[in-house]
Design an enzyme around this catalytic site. Sequence first.
Site, PDB file in Angstrom:
ATOM      1  N   GLU A 211      13.063  18.922   0.143  1.00 42.30           N
ATOM      2  CA  GLU A 211      12.749  20.320  -0.511  1.00 42.30           C
ATOM      3  C   GLU A 211      12.873  20.226  -1.851  1.00 42.30           C
ATOM      4  O   GLU A 211      13.967  20.377  -2.430  1.00 42.30           O
ATOM      5  CB  GLU A 211      13.756  21.507   0.345  1.00 42.30           C
ATOM      6  CG  GLU A 211      13.682  21.357   1.698  1.00 42.30           C
ATOM      7  CD  GLU A 211      14.364  22.571   2.020  1.00 42.30           C
ATOM      8  OE1 GLU A 211      13.637  23.638   2.606  1.00 42.30           O
ATOM      9  OE2 GLU A 211      15.420  23.082   1.863  1.00 42.30           O
TER      10      GLU A 211
ATOM     11  N   HIS B 290      21.769  20.987   2.316  1.00 40.59           N
ATOM     12  CA  HIS B 290      20.683  22.092   1.557  1.00 40.59           C
ATOM     13  C   HIS B 290      21.122  21.926   0.048  1.00 40.59           C
ATOM     14  O   HIS B 290      22.332  22.029  -0.313  1.00 40.59           O
ATOM     15  CB  HIS B 290      20.779  23.287   2.146  1.00 40.59           C
ATOM     16  CG  HIS B 290      19.709  24.172   1.788  1.00 40.59           C
ATOM     17  ND1 HIS B 290      19.675  25.001   0.693  1.00 40.59           N
ATOM     18  CD2 HIS B 290      18.358  24.751   2.530  1.00 40.59           C
ATOM     19  CE1 HIS B 290      18.808  25.608   0.726  1.00 40.59           C
ATOM     20  NE2 HIS B 290      17.871  25.503   1.863  1.00 40.59           N
TER      21      HIS B 290
ATOM     22  N   ASN C 106      15.247  28.637   8.385  1.00 40.52           N
ATOM     23  CA  ASN C 106      16.503  28.772   8.002  1.00 40.52           C
ATOM     24  C   ASN C 106      16.749  30.052   7.510  1.00 40.52           C
ATOM     25  O   ASN C 106      16.350  30.340   6.290  1.00 40.52           O
ATOM     26  CB  ASN C 106      16.728  27.776   6.673  1.00 40.52           C
ATOM     27  CG  ASN C 106      18.201  27.972   6.218  1.00 40.52           C
ATOM     28  OD1 ASN C 106      18.971  28.717   6.623  1.00 40.52           O
ATOM     29  ND2 ASN C 106      18.292  27.398   4.840  1.00 40.52           N
ATOM     30  N   TRP C 107      17.607  30.767   8.179  1.00 39.81           N
ATOM     31  CA  TRP C 107      17.945  32.346   7.658  1.00 39.81           C
ATOM     32  C   TRP C 107      18.665  32.758   6.716  1.00 39.81           C
ATOM     33  O   TRP C 107      18.966  33.736   6.195  1.00 39.81           O
ATOM     34  CB  TRP C 107      18.358  33.043   9.032  1.00 39.81           C
ATOM     35  CG  TRP C 107      17.144  33.265  10.081  1.00 39.81           C
ATOM     36  CD1 TRP C 107      15.749  32.706  10.223  1.00 39.81           C
ATOM     37  CD2 TRP C 107      17.377  33.844  11.207  1.00 39.81           C
ATOM     38  NE1 TRP C 107      15.359  32.979  11.395  1.00 39.81           N
ATOM     39  CE2 TRP C 107      16.285  33.554  12.257  1.00 39.81           C
ATOM     40  CE3 TRP C 107      18.572  34.487  12.090  1.00 39.81           C
ATOM     41  CZ2 TRP C 107      16.088  34.242  13.488  1.00 39.81           C
ATOM     42  CZ3 TRP C 107      18.418  34.778  13.362  1.00 39.81           C
ATOM     43  CH2 TRP C 107      16.966  34.868  14.066  1.00 39.81           C
ATOM     44  N   LYS C 108      19.393  31.479   6.263  1.00 43.38           N
ATOM     45  CA  LYS C 108      20.508  31.767   5.196  1.00 43.38           C
ATOM     46  C   LYS C 108      21.519  32.713   5.374  1.00 43.38           C
ATOM     47  O   LYS C 108      21.737  32.980   6.661  1.00 43.38           O
ATOM     48  CB  LYS C 108      19.805  31.702   3.745  1.00 43.38           C
ATOM     49  CG  LYS C 108      18.675  30.710   3.454  1.00 43.38           C
ATOM     50  CD  LYS C 108      18.116  30.566   2.084  1.00 43.38           C
ATOM     51  CE  LYS C 108      17.119  29.612   2.113  1.00 43.38           C
ATOM     52  NZ  LYS C 108      16.674  29.468   0.753  1.00 43.38           N
TER      53      LYS C 108
ATOM     54  N   SER D 231       9.059  27.463   0.011  1.00 44.31           N
ATOM     55  CA  SER D 231       8.045  28.494  -0.071  1.00 44.31           C
ATOM     56  C   SER D 231       6.956  28.273   0.782  1.00 44.31           C
ATOM     57  O   SER D 231       5.831  28.799   0.501  1.00 44.31           O
ATOM     58  CB  SER D 231       7.617  28.736  -1.462  1.00 44.31           C
ATOM     59  OG  SER D 231       8.625  28.726  -2.463  1.00 44.31           O
TER      60      SER D 231
ATOM     61  N   GLY E   2      12.424  28.885   4.819  1.00 39.15           N
ATOM     62  CA  GLY E   2      13.460  30.038   4.437  1.00 39.15           C
ATOM     63  C   GLY E   2      12.871  31.371   4.694  1.00 39.15           C
ATOM     64  O   GLY E   2      12.734  31.995   5.509  1.00 39.15           O
ATOM     65  N   GLY E   3      12.335  31.957   3.314  1.00 42.24           N
ATOM     66  CA  GLY E   3      11.916  33.351   3.106  1.00 42.24           C
ATOM     67  C   GLY E   3      11.216  33.731   4.190  1.00 42.24           C
ATOM     68  O   GLY E   3      11.470  34.741   4.951  1.00 42.24           O
TER      69      GLY E   3
HETATM   70  C1  PEP Z   1      14.764  26.538   1.773  1.00 44.64           C
HETATM   71  O1  PEP Z   1      15.657  27.073   1.241  1.00 44.64           O
HETATM   72  O2  PEP Z   1      15.214  25.700   2.642  1.00 44.64           O
HETATM   73  C2  PEP Z   1      13.572  27.029   1.804  1.00 44.64           C
HETATM   74  C3  PEP Z   1      12.457  26.099   2.068  1.00 44.64           C
HETATM   75  O3  PEP Z   1      13.463  28.367   1.394  1.00 44.64           O
HETATM   76  P1  PEP Z   1      11.904  29.014   1.124  1.00 44.64           P
HETATM   77  O4  PEP Z   1      10.906  28.963   2.024  1.00 44.64           O
HETATM   78  O5  PEP Z   1      12.398  30.489   1.050  1.00 44.64           O
HETATM   79  O6  PEP Z   1      11.475  28.383  -0.219  1.00 44.64           O
END
Ligand code: PEP
Length: 256
Positions: free
Chosen positions: A166, A94, A9-11, A214, A235-236
């Site tokens: 999540e 989300h 998920n590139w947001k 994360s 995400g990140g």
């Molecule tokens: C998310 O926001 O769906 C997510 C999992 O972000 P991150 O991996 O950066 O925690």
Amino acid sequence: MSKTYIVGNWKMNLNVGESSLYLHKLLKRLKIARGVEVVIAPTTLALQPLSLQIDRKRLKLAAQNCYYQDFGAYTGETSISSLKGIADYVIIGHSERRNIFKETDKDIRNKVAAALRNNITPILCIGETESEKTFGETEDVLRDQLLGGLSEVSTEDLKKVIIAYEPVWAISSTKGARLASPDDVAASVKIIKDQLKALYGKAADDMPLLYGGSVNPSNAGAYLMIPGINGLLIGGASLIADHFIDIIDVARRVIK
Ligand code: PEP
């Protein structure tokens, strides 16, 4: 064999040009992996150009959000029907949509139903916040979010839905969040599975359940090995093509 999903998920990151360069890099390195479904969720603007560049045998596209009405006076929204032929999946509910944009369970339920109506697989996100966890409300929150998001979903349609667990307190550890331990995740997996079983009986057994919070190349294997977890929402770490590819490689090794 059930699939393992690796979803990036590139947001609200990477413009159209950057997204295209990323995809180019990914396609150069990504082999077809039996049993691993790789999905990227770029910004809405990048979806259409990437859909022309993508090789769907190796990679699929997800939208990060949608609106449930097919057309009309809804300024700034993107209908799920307009994503047909472009996105294969859509992320719904989300925690950033719930918390920043105040999406309700009713919005989320309507979006899940609209996705199913349009043959786009919904990835329904659920998860408790830090304070809900502290006050011992995790079970109630997960139950309410499942009931809210799935209330229009028939037993027959359940197999077309993916759930992503999540915990909000574990999202973005680079910005100070805590990492969830595999035991934390396993406890929530049990709550979710029990709730789905109560709602749908045996049909719930095959519903894919992803973990997100994360995830990085070093911890991906541990999360993927939790019984009941069928993939990861990232995400990140998905913003760096090399890290995303490393996580896909971990998934390949775990399912061997
Ligand atoms: C998310 O926001 O769906 C997510 C999992 O972000 P991150 O991996 O950066 O925690």
